[in-house]
Design an enzyme around this catalytic site. Structure first.
Site, PDB file in Angstrom:
ATOM      1  N   ARG A 257       0.820  -1.211   0.000  1.00  0.00           N
ATOM      2  CA  ARG A 257       0.000   0.000   0.000  1.00  0.00           C
ATOM      3  C   ARG A 257       0.857   1.266   0.000  1.00  0.00           C
ATOM      4  O   ARG A 257       0.355   2.353  -0.234  1.00  0.00           O
ATOM      5  CB  ARG A 257      -0.917   0.011   1.230  1.00  0.00           C
TER       6      ARG A 257
ATOM      7  N   GLY B 255      -6.303   7.573   7.561  1.00  0.00           N
ATOM      8  CA  GLY B 255      -7.241   8.637   7.205  1.00  0.00           C
ATOM      9  C   GLY B 255      -6.722   9.995   7.669  1.00  0.00           C
ATOM     10  O   GLY B 255      -5.552  10.137   8.024  1.00  0.00           O
TER      11      GLY B 255
ATOM     12  N   GLU C  70      -3.374   5.341 -20.714  1.00  0.00           N
ATOM     13  CA  GLU C  70      -3.018   4.328 -19.723  1.00  0.00           C
ATOM     14  C   GLU C  70      -1.569   3.862 -19.922  1.00  0.00           C
ATOM     15  O   GLU C  70      -0.821   3.677 -18.957  1.00  0.00           O
ATOM     16  CB  GLU C  70      -4.010   3.143 -19.817  1.00  0.00           C
TER      17      GLU C  70
ATOM     18  N   LYS D  93       1.314   4.194 -17.039  1.00  0.00           N
ATOM     19  CA  LYS D  93       2.077   3.030 -16.573  1.00  0.00           C
ATOM     20  C   LYS D  93       3.565   3.323 -16.618  1.00  0.00           C
ATOM     21  O   LYS D  93       4.293   3.073 -15.675  1.00  0.00           O
ATOM     22  CB  LYS D  93       1.816   1.832 -17.487  1.00  0.00           C
TER      23      LYS D  93
ATOM     24  N   LYS E 283      -0.956   2.327  -3.080  1.00  0.00           N
ATOM     25  CA  LYS E 283      -1.915   1.505  -3.807  1.00  0.00           C
ATOM     26  C   LYS E 283      -3.328   2.054  -3.693  1.00  0.00           C
ATOM     27  O   LYS E 283      -4.061   2.135  -4.657  1.00  0.00           O
ATOM     28  CB  LYS E 283      -1.864   0.067  -3.278  1.00  0.00           C
TER      29      LYS E 283
HETATM   30  C1  AGP Z   1      -2.530   3.286 -11.487  1.00  0.00           C
HETATM   31  O1  AGP Z   1      -1.626   2.315 -11.783  1.00  0.00           O
HETATM   32  C2  AGP Z   1      -2.812   3.517 -10.072  1.00  0.00           C
HETATM   33  N1  AGP Z   1      -2.850   2.395  -9.275  1.00  0.00           N
HETATM   34  C3  AGP Z   1      -3.914   4.548  -9.806  1.00  0.00           C
HETATM   35  O2  AGP Z   1      -3.999   5.459 -10.852  1.00  0.00           O
HETATM   36  C4  AGP Z   1      -5.326   3.984  -9.494  1.00  0.00           C
HETATM   37  O3  AGP Z   1      -5.914   3.464 -10.633  1.00  0.00           O
HETATM   38  C5  AGP Z   1      -6.172   5.095  -8.872  1.00  0.00           C
HETATM   39  O4  AGP Z   1      -5.557   5.550  -7.699  1.00  0.00           O
HETATM   40  C6  AGP Z   1      -7.578   4.648  -8.576  1.00  0.00           C
HETATM   41  O5  AGP Z   1      -7.620   3.602  -7.675  1.00  0.00           O
HETATM   42  P1  AGP Z   1      -8.937   2.762  -7.461  1.00  0.00           P
HETATM   43  O6  AGP Z   1      -9.227   2.062  -8.751  1.00  0.00           O
HETATM   44  O7  AGP Z   1      -8.617   1.819  -6.347  1.00  0.00           O
HETATM   45  O8  AGP Z   1     -10.021   3.724  -7.116  1.00  0.00           O
END
Ligand code: AGP
Length: 609
Positions: A27, A101, A482, A486, A604
């Protein structure tokens, strides 16, 4: 983002907490700590840096006890430091808490507490919570917690222990995920299932403002008034192995390779064979409902937003409903025009992204019907939506989304086809043809994965690239976004995605000798236009790698190199086109020695605004 683990039982808590935190490392975090009741006091060890530093110190000075909480922190209030790490404690050190949070009103609370005689050690918002619990403590930890959370604004998942009640742990959540793991003679809390999966598969998913009171033999869940809540046990069906690397050097590569199967799972029992209709049983929109819908908004962040852009193209094309795709953090503050006839599709792998949640709630408040597309069962998004479609990608650990994205695309395909069918916008033959095309995607994705060595070679040759461009039109542009994300997030190479027709309005000035340009040219009706754009950048010295459909050799005449994507309908090719871009990003990040699974500055699950 931050991770929480808690244990109460008969075993030594420290290794259980460390192991749980390790499983949450993905995370993203910048410090780690634990607090364990050692029979006399709550002992806290917490350090800035990787979990291994904490482990090292614990080897030198072990902490023993059967009640403990652990945390990995990703700094928001206060720089990453030992003192700002969690657990945070009350002034006397008798109460310890971990928090995910942000407490938005921490400043006035802090000033008030100072007026009440409290002093502060850290710069964190969390410390006010420890002091507030101490302030309200009058013999019952849960009662003090109930009073405390009523004064908090913002988001929180909290784990709390106190040496005044060493046979108890209390947990509570609002806008930040928290689960309770149910064991025999032991119980757990965690911010995410993998942290405790080694110990139990039975969990309670805490709802907003529910307070869990754990002893080693019991778990009681209360509402904010202190009244007992009956919870259903949620049985986790996936195993620890699917959240581990399984022989791959990185989670990201493993997850790239899992895509054919993840897509299969997402299609299973939805894309029925032959003339049978697509089954999306948790999306209950009728034809009458759809007749009233004047617009659909798709709201998401990052990669999920990119899936939403593909969704926009497809729903507009197939179901002929106007669609806007919005970045959640923009949508929530732009006073969106919504009413009872609006439908908002929310896409979120984790189902816990703060901006996405806020956008969803804003839309709901304005009367919109919410369709959630998420990968996490029981996530907040899944619980608050009106209609639901799970992607069955399994746990995604690498920060960079891969299988979550491709299964989100599959979800978009299913929704677009379903809406088109309900509205009567698609004729039976085309519907059948499209369904057949979608059913072949898993096999085709397997074929695309065979390109890995070629992309590795290309990545190694380009490891010193400073700028990489991704260009395309229509759905190719959506995929270009995308591919570019990446690359930049894991290799730290500057990159931009551009609508190919827009290049000449400014960005083409950046193209110089040797600039690497990925030109996506998979859309039949726009192929000639794509070739013109390749020529434009080539004429300025670019090295052009084209992505084109198998069977169309035309791109070879212009591009320096062509990557062939298995042939399918233009509408569904994005899910295949993105795979070589994921592989290129992965291999170049490895070649540059980057921390692929945990890229710098990223987390994450972004559970703060
Ligand atoms: C992209 O590789 C990231 N992990 C990030 O852009 C991600 O898609 C975004 O933070 C949204 O996350 P979620 O789908 O868990 O809402």
């Amino acid at each position: 983002m931050c991770g929480i683990v808690g244990y109460i039982g008969d075993k030594n808590a420290t290794p259980i907490l460390i192991d749980g935190l390790r499983r949450l490392e993905y995370r993203g975090y910048d410090s780690a700590g634990i607090a364990v009741y050692n029979g006399g006091e709550v002992e806290v060890k917490k350090y800035k840096g990787r979990l291994s530093i904490l482990e090292e110190r614990l080897r030198e000075h072990p902490v023993l006890g059967s009640l403990g909480i652990g945390h990995t922190r990703w700094a928001t209030h206060g720089e990453p430091s030992d003192v700002n790490s969690h657990p945070q404690t009350s002034m006397k050190g008798n109460i310890a808490i971990v928090h995910n949070g942000i407490i938005e009103n921490f400043q006035p609370l802090k000033e008030w507490l100072i007026g009440e005689g409290y002093s502060f050690q850290s710069d964190t918002d969390t410390e006010v919570v420890a002091h507030l619990i101490d302030y309200y403590y009058d013999g019952s930890l849960e009662e003090a917690v109930i009073k405390t959370v009523e004064r908090l604004e913002g988001s929180f998942a909290l784990g709390i222990i106190s040496c005044a009640e060493p046979d108890k742990m209390v947990a509570v959540r609002k806008d930040s995920p928290l689960i309770v793991g149910l064991g025999k003679g032991e119980n757990f809390i965690a911010s995410d299932i993998p942290a405790i999966l080694e110990h139990t598969r039975q969990v309670y998913l805490l709802n907003e403002m529910e307070i869990a009171v754990l002893t080693k033999d019991s778990v009681k869940v209360l509402d904010r008034m202190g009244k007992p809540v009956n919870k259903e046990i949620f049985e986790v069906t996936w195993d620890v192995a699917s959240a581990e690397k399984g022989g791959y050097p990185h989670f990201m590569l493993k997850e790239i390779y899992e895509q054919p199967n993840a897509i299969r799972q997402t299609l299973k029992s939805r894309l029925m064979s032959g003339k049978e209709d697509i089954v999306l049983d948790q999306i209950r929109l009728s034809r009458e409902d759809l007749e009233k819908v004047t617009k659909i908004n798709i709201v998401a962040c990052g990669t999920a937003f990119h899936a939403g852009v593909v969704g926009k193209y497809l729903i507009e094309k197939l179901a002929r409903i106007p669609v806007e795709a919005d970045i959640a953090s923009e949508f929530r503050y732009r006073n969106p025009i919504l009413d009872d006839n609006s439908v908002v599709i929310v896409i979120s792998q984790s189902g816990e992204t703060a901006d996405t949640l806020a956008a969803m709630r804003e839309a709901k408040k304005r009367g919109a019907r919410i369709i959630a597309v998420t990968n996490v069962v029981g996530s907040t998004v899944s619980r608050e939506a009106d209609d639901l479609l799970y992607t069955w990608a399994g746990p995604e650990i690498a920060v960079a989304s891969t299988k979550a994205y491709t299964t989100q695309l599959i979800a978009m395909y299913l929704i677009a086809l379903k809406l088109a069918k309900i509205k009567g916008e698609i004729d039976a033959d085309l519907y059948l043809k499209m369904k057949e095309a979608v059913s072949k995607i898993p096999e085709q994705a397997e074929k695309v994965l065979e390109l890995s060595d070629e992309l590795k070679d290309m990545a190694e040759r380009n490891r010193d690239a400073e700028d990489v461009f991704f260009i395309g039109r229509s759905l190719d542009y959506a995929v270009a976004m995308e591919g570019s994300l990446k690359l930049k997030e894991i290799s730290y190479i500057h990159s931009e995605a551009y609508a190919a027709g827009e290049l000449k309005h400014g960005t083409i000035a950046l193209i110089e000798d040797g600039t690497l340009v990925f030109a996506l040219a998979t859309q039949d009706r726009l192929f000639d236009k794509a070739v013109s754009n390749m020529k434009e950048v080539k004429a300025r010295g670019a090295y052009v790698v084209a992505l084109a459909k198998e069977g169309n050799r035309e791109a070879e005449k212009t591009a320096d190199r062509v990557i062939y994507i298995p042939d399918t309908l233009d509408e569904f090719i994005p899910v295949l086109t993105v795979i070589p871009l994921q592989l290129f990003a992965y291999h170049i990040a490895v070649a540059r020695g980057c921390d692929v699974d945990k890229p710098r500055n990223l987390a994450k699950s972004v559970t703060v605004e």
